[in-house]
Motif scaffolding. Structure first.
Motif, PDB file in Angstrom:
ATOM      1  N   LEU A 183      39.178 -42.095  89.374  1.00 57.82           N
ATOM      2  CA  LEU A 183      38.847 -41.019  88.444  1.00 57.82           C
ATOM      3  C   LEU A 183      37.334 -40.926  88.217  1.00 57.82           C
ATOM      4  O   LEU A 183      36.743 -39.847  88.293  1.00 57.82           O
ATOM      5  CB  LEU A 183      39.574 -41.209  87.113  1.00 57.82           C
ATOM      6  N   VAL A 184      36.703 -42.058  87.952  1.00 57.40           N
ATOM      7  CA  VAL A 184      35.255 -42.069  87.709  1.00 57.40           C
ATOM      8  C   VAL A 184      34.506 -41.615  88.965  1.00 57.40           C
ATOM      9  O   VAL A 184      33.547 -40.837  88.884  1.00 57.40           O
ATOM     10  CB  VAL A 184      34.793 -43.470  87.240  1.00 57.40           C
ATOM     11  N   ALA A 185      34.960 -42.081  90.138  1.00 53.42           N
ATOM     12  CA  ALA A 185      34.305 -41.675  91.389  1.00 53.42           C
ATOM     13  C   ALA A 185      34.445 -40.169  91.608  1.00 53.42           C
ATOM     14  O   ALA A 185      33.484 -39.512  92.015  1.00 53.42           O
ATOM     15  CB  ALA A 185      34.889 -42.452  92.567  1.00 53.42           C
ATOM     16  N   PHE A 186      35.630 -39.619  91.327  1.00 54.64           N
ATOM     17  CA  PHE A 186      35.808 -38.167  91.467  1.00 54.64           C
ATOM     18  C   PHE A 186      34.912 -37.402  90.496  1.00 54.64           C
ATOM     19  O   PHE A 186      34.318 -36.388  90.856  1.00 54.64           O
ATOM     20  CB  PHE A 186      37.277 -37.764  91.246  1.00 54.64           C
ATOM     21  N   LEU A 187      34.806 -37.885  89.260  1.00 50.92           N
ATOM     22  CA  LEU A 187      33.974 -37.197  88.267  1.00 50.92           C
ATOM     23  C   LEU A 187      32.494 -37.237  88.655  1.00 50.92           C
ATOM     24  O   LEU A 187      31.789 -36.232  88.553  1.00 50.92           O
ATOM     25  CB  LEU A 187      34.188 -37.794  86.880  1.00 50.92           C
ATOM     26  N   TYR A 188      32.026 -38.397  89.105  1.00 53.18           N
ATOM     27  CA  TYR A 188      30.638 -38.480  89.556  1.00 53.18           C
ATOM     28  C   TYR A 188      30.420 -37.622  90.799  1.00 53.18           C
ATOM     29  O   TYR A 188      29.365 -36.998  90.962  1.00 53.18           O
ATOM     30  CB  TYR A 188      30.216 -39.924  89.822  1.00 53.18           C
ATOM     31  N   ALA A 189      31.399 -37.588  91.693  1.00 53.09           N
ATOM     32  CA  ALA A 189      31.291 -36.742  92.885  1.00 53.09           C
ATOM     33  C   ALA A 189      31.150 -35.275  92.477  1.00 53.09           C
ATOM     34  O   ALA A 189      30.352 -34.536  93.054  1.00 53.09           O
ATOM     35  CB  ALA A 189      32.503 -36.933  93.792  1.00 53.09           C
ATOM     36  N   LEU A 190      31.919 -34.869  91.468  1.00 53.36           N
ATOM     37  CA  LEU A 190      31.823 -33.493  90.972  1.00 53.36           C
ATOM     38  C   LEU A 190      30.425 -33.221  90.409  1.00 53.36           C
ATOM     39  O   LEU A 190      29.816 -32.185  90.709  1.00 53.36           O
ATOM     40  CB  LEU A 190      32.894 -33.238  89.913  1.00 53.36           C
ATOM     41  N   LEU A 191      29.912 -34.153  89.611  1.00 56.67           N
ATOM     42  CA  LEU A 191      28.563 -33.996  89.049  1.00 56.67           C
ATOM     43  C   LEU A 191      27.528 -33.896  90.165  1.00 56.67           C
ATOM     44  O   LEU A 191      26.676 -32.989  90.159  1.00 56.67           O
ATOM     45  CB  LEU A 191      28.221 -35.177  88.130  1.00 56.67           C
ATOM     46  N   PHE A 192      27.599 -34.801  91.156  1.00 56.74           N
ATOM     47  CA  PHE A 192      26.634 -34.770  92.258  1.00 56.74           C
ATOM     48  C   PHE A 192      26.765 -33.495  93.077  1.00 56.74           C
ATOM     49  O   PHE A 192      25.764 -32.946  93.543  1.00 56.74           O
ATOM     50  CB  PHE A 192      26.792 -35.992  93.161  1.00 56.74           C
ATOM     51  N   ALA A 193      27.983 -33.010  93.253  1.00 53.31           N
ATOM     52  CA  ALA A 193      28.190 -31.772  94.011  1.00 53.31           C
ATOM     53  C   ALA A 193      27.569 -30.579  93.268  1.00 53.31           C
ATOM     54  O   ALA A 193      26.908 -29.732  93.885  1.00 53.31           O
ATOM     55  CB  ALA A 193      29.673 -31.534  94.264  1.00 53.31           C
TER      56      ALA A 193
END
Length: 161
Positions: A82-92
Motif C-alpha cells: 500500500l505504501v509503495a503504491f501511494l508513493y508511486a502515485l505521488l512520484f508519478a
C-alpha cells in the motif's frame, strides 16, 4: 531570459520528471512483489532464490535475507504494498507535472522531497553508505534547483491580438 536558459530549465525539469517516473515504476514493482509474497509458494520460492544468491556474499547475508523474507506477516506485506503504491502515485504525479512544466509540480516536488530529507539524514547517521550519500545528495540538489527555479520571475507571455 534568453531562449537557451529557458530550454535548459525545461530540460532539467524533464530529467527530474523522468527520474520521478522511474522511481514510480520501481515502487510499483516493489508493491506487486510484496503482494506476490502473500502467496506461500511464491514466498518459499523467493526465499530459496534469495538465500542461494545471498550465500555468495556469506552466511550472514543469507541469514539476513532468510529472516527478512520469513519474518514479515501478511499485514506487513500488505502495508508495504500500500505504501509503495501511494508513493508511486505521488512520484508519478510529480513526474508527469514536471515533464509538462507545471509550476504546481515544482512546489509539490519541493515539499515531498524535502520532507524526506530528515529521514535520509537519520538513516545516513545510523549507517554511512555510498547509496545513502548519493540519495541524499541527489534529493538536496533537486530541492535546491527547484527552490531556485520557483524564485525566478515567471516567464513573460506574449499577448497575441
Amino acid at each position: 531570459m534568453p531562449a537557451k536558459s529557458r530550454s535548459a530549465n525545461g530540460t532539467t525539469l524533464k530529467v527530474i520528471g523522468v527520474f520521478k517516473l522511474i522511481k514510480a515504476l520501481i515502487l510499483v514493482g516493489v508493491a506487486l512483489g510484496a503482494l506476490k509474497l502473500l502467496n506461500p509458494a511464491t514466498a518459499d520460492h523467493a526465499d530459496r532464490l534469495a538465500s542461494a544468491f545471498a550465500w555468495r556474499f556469506g552466511p550472514q547475508a543469507a541469514f539476513s535475507v532468510h529472516h527478512g523474507l520469513t519474518d514479515l506477516a501478511s499485514s506487513q506485506l500488505t502495508t508495504v504494498a500500500l505504501v509503495a503504491f501511494l508513493y508511486a502515485l505521488l512520484f508519478a504525479v510529480e513526474g508527469v507535472g514536471l515533464w509538462s512544466g507545471k509550476r504546481w509540480a515544482e512546489y509539490l516536488t519541493i515539499v515531498a522531497t524535502a520532507s524526506l530529507v530528515p529521514f535520509e539524514i537519520y538513516e545516513l547517521l545510523q549507517r554511512v553508505s555510498w547509496p545513502r550519500i548519493a540519495t541524499l545528495a541527489i534529493n538536496l540538489i533537486v530541492v535546491g534547483y527547484l527552490v531556485w527555479k520557483v524564485r525566478q520571475p515567471p516567464k513573460a507571455t506574449k499577448v497575441v491580438e
